[in-house]
Write an enzyme that holds these catalytic residues in place. Structure first.
Site, PDB file in Angstrom:
ATOM      1  N   ARG A 247     -12.079   3.686   8.958  1.00 41.00           N
ATOM      2  CA  ARG A 247     -11.089   2.615   8.746  1.00 41.00           C
ATOM      3  C   ARG A 247     -11.737   1.236   8.835  1.00 41.00           C
ATOM      4  O   ARG A 247     -11.324   0.300   8.158  1.00 41.00           O
ATOM      5  CB  ARG A 247      -9.965   2.715   9.793  1.00 41.00           C
ATOM      6  CG  ARG A 247      -9.050   3.907   9.607  1.00 41.00           C
ATOM      7  CD  ARG A 247      -8.033   3.960  10.740  1.00 41.00           C
ATOM      8  NE  ARG A 247      -7.043   2.886  10.638  1.00 41.00           N
ATOM      9  CZ  ARG A 247      -5.907   2.977   9.938  1.00 41.00           C
ATOM     10  NH1 ARG A 247      -5.617   4.079   9.272  1.00 41.00           N
ATOM     11  NH2 ARG A 247      -5.056   1.974   9.909  1.00 41.00           N
TER      12      ARG A 247
ATOM     13  N   ASP B 193      -1.573  -5.148   3.698  1.00 41.69           N
ATOM     14  CA  ASP B 193      -1.448  -3.788   4.234  1.00 41.69           C
ATOM     15  C   ASP B 193      -2.184  -2.773   3.353  1.00 41.69           C
ATOM     16  O   ASP B 193      -2.264  -2.952   2.137  1.00 41.69           O
ATOM     17  CB  ASP B 193       0.046  -3.421   4.331  1.00 41.69           C
ATOM     18  CG  ASP B 193       0.285  -2.244   5.255  1.00 41.69           C
ATOM     19  OD1 ASP B 193      -0.619  -1.917   6.059  1.00 41.69           O
ATOM     20  OD2 ASP B 193       1.367  -1.638   5.166  1.00 41.69           O
TER      21      ASP B 193
ATOM     22  N   ASN C 241       0.217  -4.510  16.791  1.00 40.32           N
ATOM     23  CA  ASN C 241      -1.050  -3.850  16.447  1.00 40.32           C
ATOM     24  C   ASN C 241      -1.914  -3.533  17.671  1.00 40.32           C
ATOM     25  O   ASN C 241      -2.885  -2.766  17.580  1.00 40.32           O
ATOM     26  CB  ASN C 241      -1.847  -4.676  15.426  1.00 40.32           C
ATOM     27  CG  ASN C 241      -1.299  -4.596  14.015  1.00 40.32           C
ATOM     28  OD1 ASN C 241      -1.396  -5.545  13.233  1.00 40.32           O
ATOM     29  ND2 ASN C 241      -0.700  -3.464  13.648  1.00 40.32           N
TER      30      ASN C 241
ATOM     31  N   ARG D 146      -5.488   3.272   4.556  1.00 37.50           N
ATOM     32  CA  ARG D 146      -5.338   4.255   3.472  1.00 37.50           C
ATOM     33  C   ARG D 146      -6.460   4.116   2.442  1.00 37.50           C
ATOM     34  O   ARG D 146      -6.939   5.100   1.892  1.00 37.50           O
ATOM     35  CB  ARG D 146      -3.958   4.096   2.799  1.00 37.50           C
ATOM     36  CG  ARG D 146      -2.860   4.830   3.570  1.00 37.50           C
ATOM     37  CD  ARG D 146      -1.496   4.342   3.189  1.00 37.50           C
ATOM     38  NE  ARG D 146      -1.211   3.046   3.822  1.00 37.50           N
ATOM     39  CZ  ARG D 146      -0.183   2.278   3.501  1.00 37.50           C
ATOM     40  NH1 ARG D 146       0.649   2.652   2.545  1.00 37.50           N
ATOM     41  NH2 ARG D 146       0.005   1.142   4.136  1.00 37.50           N
TER      42      ARG D 146
HETATM   43  C1  IPE Z   1       1.746  -5.185   9.435  1.00 35.50           C
HETATM   44  O1  IPE Z   1       1.215  -3.983   9.019  1.00 35.50           O
HETATM   45  C2  IPE Z   1       0.721  -5.987  10.169  1.00 35.50           C
HETATM   46  C3  IPE Z   1      -0.374  -6.524   9.381  1.00 35.50           C
HETATM   47  C4  IPE Z   1      -0.533  -6.388   8.089  1.00 35.50           C
HETATM   48  C5  IPE Z   1      -1.330  -7.312  10.100  1.00 35.50           C
HETATM   49  P1  IPE Z   1       1.310  -2.622   9.870  1.00 35.50           P
HETATM   50  O2  IPE Z   1       0.522  -1.641   9.097  1.00 35.50           O
HETATM   51  O3  IPE Z   1       0.909  -2.864  11.283  1.00 35.50           O
HETATM   52  O4  IPE Z   1       2.864  -2.292   9.836  1.00 35.50           O
HETATM   53  P2  IPE Z   1       3.629  -0.910   9.993  1.00 35.50           P
HETATM   54  O5  IPE Z   1       3.192  -0.297  11.301  1.00 35.50           O
HETATM   55  O6  IPE Z   1       3.247  -0.045   8.837  1.00 35.50           O
HETATM   56  O7  IPE Z   1       5.095  -1.268   9.951  1.00 35.50           O
HETATM   57  C1  IPE Z   2      -3.575  -3.586   7.353  1.00 34.95           C
HETATM   58  O1  IPE Z   2      -4.049  -2.325   7.062  1.00 34.95           O
HETATM   59  C2  IPE Z   2      -4.434  -4.299   8.340  1.00 34.95           C
HETATM   60  C3  IPE Z   2      -3.819  -4.449   9.678  1.00 34.95           C
HETATM   61  C4  IPE Z   2      -2.657  -4.009  10.037  1.00 34.95           C
HETATM   62  C5  IPE Z   2      -4.591  -5.153  10.657  1.00 34.95           C
HETATM   63  P1  IPE Z   2      -3.648  -1.057   7.907  1.00 34.95           P
HETATM   64  O2  IPE Z   2      -4.694  -0.803   8.930  1.00 34.95           O
HETATM   65  O3  IPE Z   2      -2.266  -1.172   8.444  1.00 34.95           O
HETATM   66  O4  IPE Z   2      -3.713   0.075   6.785  1.00 34.95           O
HETATM   67  P2  IPE Z   2      -2.755   1.322   6.604  1.00 34.95           P
HETATM   68  O5  IPE Z   2      -1.354   0.837   6.582  1.00 34.95           O
HETATM   69  O6  IPE Z   2      -3.008   2.217   7.788  1.00 34.95           O
HETATM   70  O7  IPE Z   2      -3.184   1.937   5.312  1.00 34.95           O
HETATM   71 MG    MG Z   3      -0.440  -0.618   7.700  1.00 36.55          MG
END
Ligand code: IPE
Ligand code: IPE
Ligand code: MG
Length: 252
Positions: A36, A23, A71, A27
């Site tokens: 992104r 995760d 997602n 950010r």
């Molecule tokens: C969990 O992260 C899914 C993956 C890392 C693939 P998210 O970023 O989707 O989770 P939330 O929305 O912050 O709970």
């Molecule tokens: C994790 O990074 C990757 C996936 C969920 C596919 P994020 O895209 O959730 O990154 P943040 O949480 O917005 O920083």
């Molecule tokens: Mg995330």
């Protein structure tokens, strides 16, 4: 595979199976003022570094969360970018994974994936099926609840077909999960500072250790993974019992 408290190795031996909620890609990109998509692309590089570092740390299996059943709620361009990364990761890395003895398994629902991604998933699994040095499980279009529901449905189907009878137990139920056959999950790691499972490995999390790290996923690599192993070695896994005590009842 059920966790047998009497035969689970002590934490001091180090984790065999590490599960990672990768995760913080978004950010990471926001902090740099870049799209992104760049964060997700760098996230793939972090995944490559991490997979390469794992065997030397005594890890035999990594399960990574690549795309959750939730997602799909993201904007269509971001979903398209994430699907595109599967294509490029496989094109650039399949040969190396194959050569290094990595078996790749993809967890999650196949239905709903774009046709070419579903075909890539089949190809990667088939190409690496004979490998056994290391297991990389990629959770893609995966949700813990969906996986439990699918396992329940599989059991119902077996009963209706006359292939299963009798009361259902945890071991039998576990054979219907997409993680069936793999080693038990020793530790679940989440990066980026968030402290929740977000629907990852809900069944398998029962007695997994939890580690939260503040690093954003694109910055992840061998040092962060070594820190997970150190933290894990200092845990005391009791599985509801007491260390070095004779159990009153056999497990189950
Ligand atoms: C969990 O992260 C899914 C993956 C890392 C693939 P998210 O970023 O989707 O989770 P939330 O929305 O912050 O709970
Ligand atoms: C994790 O990074 C990757 C996936 C969920 C596919 P994020 O895209 O959730 O990154 P943040 O949480 O917005 O920083
Ligand atoms: Mg995330």
């Amino acid at each position: 595979m059920p966790v047998d408290p009497l035969h689970a190795p002590p934490a001091a031996d180090g984790p065999r199976h590490v599960a990672l909620i990768m995760d913080g890609n978004g950010r990471w990109a926001e902090r740099r003022g870049v799209p992104r998509a760049i964060g997700h692309r760098e996230g793939v590089q972090a995944l490559k570094r991490t997979v390469q570092a794992a065997p030397a740390l005594g890890i035999h299996c990594l399960t990574v969360f690549g795309f959750s059943t939730e997602n799909w709620r993201r904007p269509v361009e971001e979903v398209t970018d994430l699907m595109g990364l599967v294509r490029s990761y496989v094109v650039s890395d399949l040969k190396r994974l194959e050569k290094e003895g990595v078996r790749v398994l993809v967890l999650g629902r196949r239905a709903g994936l774009p046709a070419d991604i579903a075909e890539i998933v089949e190809r990667v699994e088939a190409t690496t099926a004979h490998n056994d040095k290391f297991i990389l499980q990629v959770a893609f279009n995966y949700g813990g609840r969906a996986d439990i529901v699918d396992a329940a449905q599989r059991h119902v189907d077996r009963v209706l077909a006359g292939e299963a009878t009798g009361p259902l137990d945890e071991e039998t139920f576990g054979t219907g999960l997409s993680t069936a056959g793999g080693p038990p999950v020793d530790v679940i790691v989440r990066t980026s500072g968030e402290q929740r499972l977000s629907n990852f490995l809900l069944w398998e999390a029962a007695y997994a250790e939890l580690v939260y790290q503040n690093v954003l996923w694109p910055d992840y690599g061998p040092d962060a993974l070594a820190d997970v192993v150190d933290q894990y070695r200092n845990r005391d896994r009791r599985f509801g019992g007491r260390a070095a005590a004779t159990p009153a009842l056999a497990a189950g």
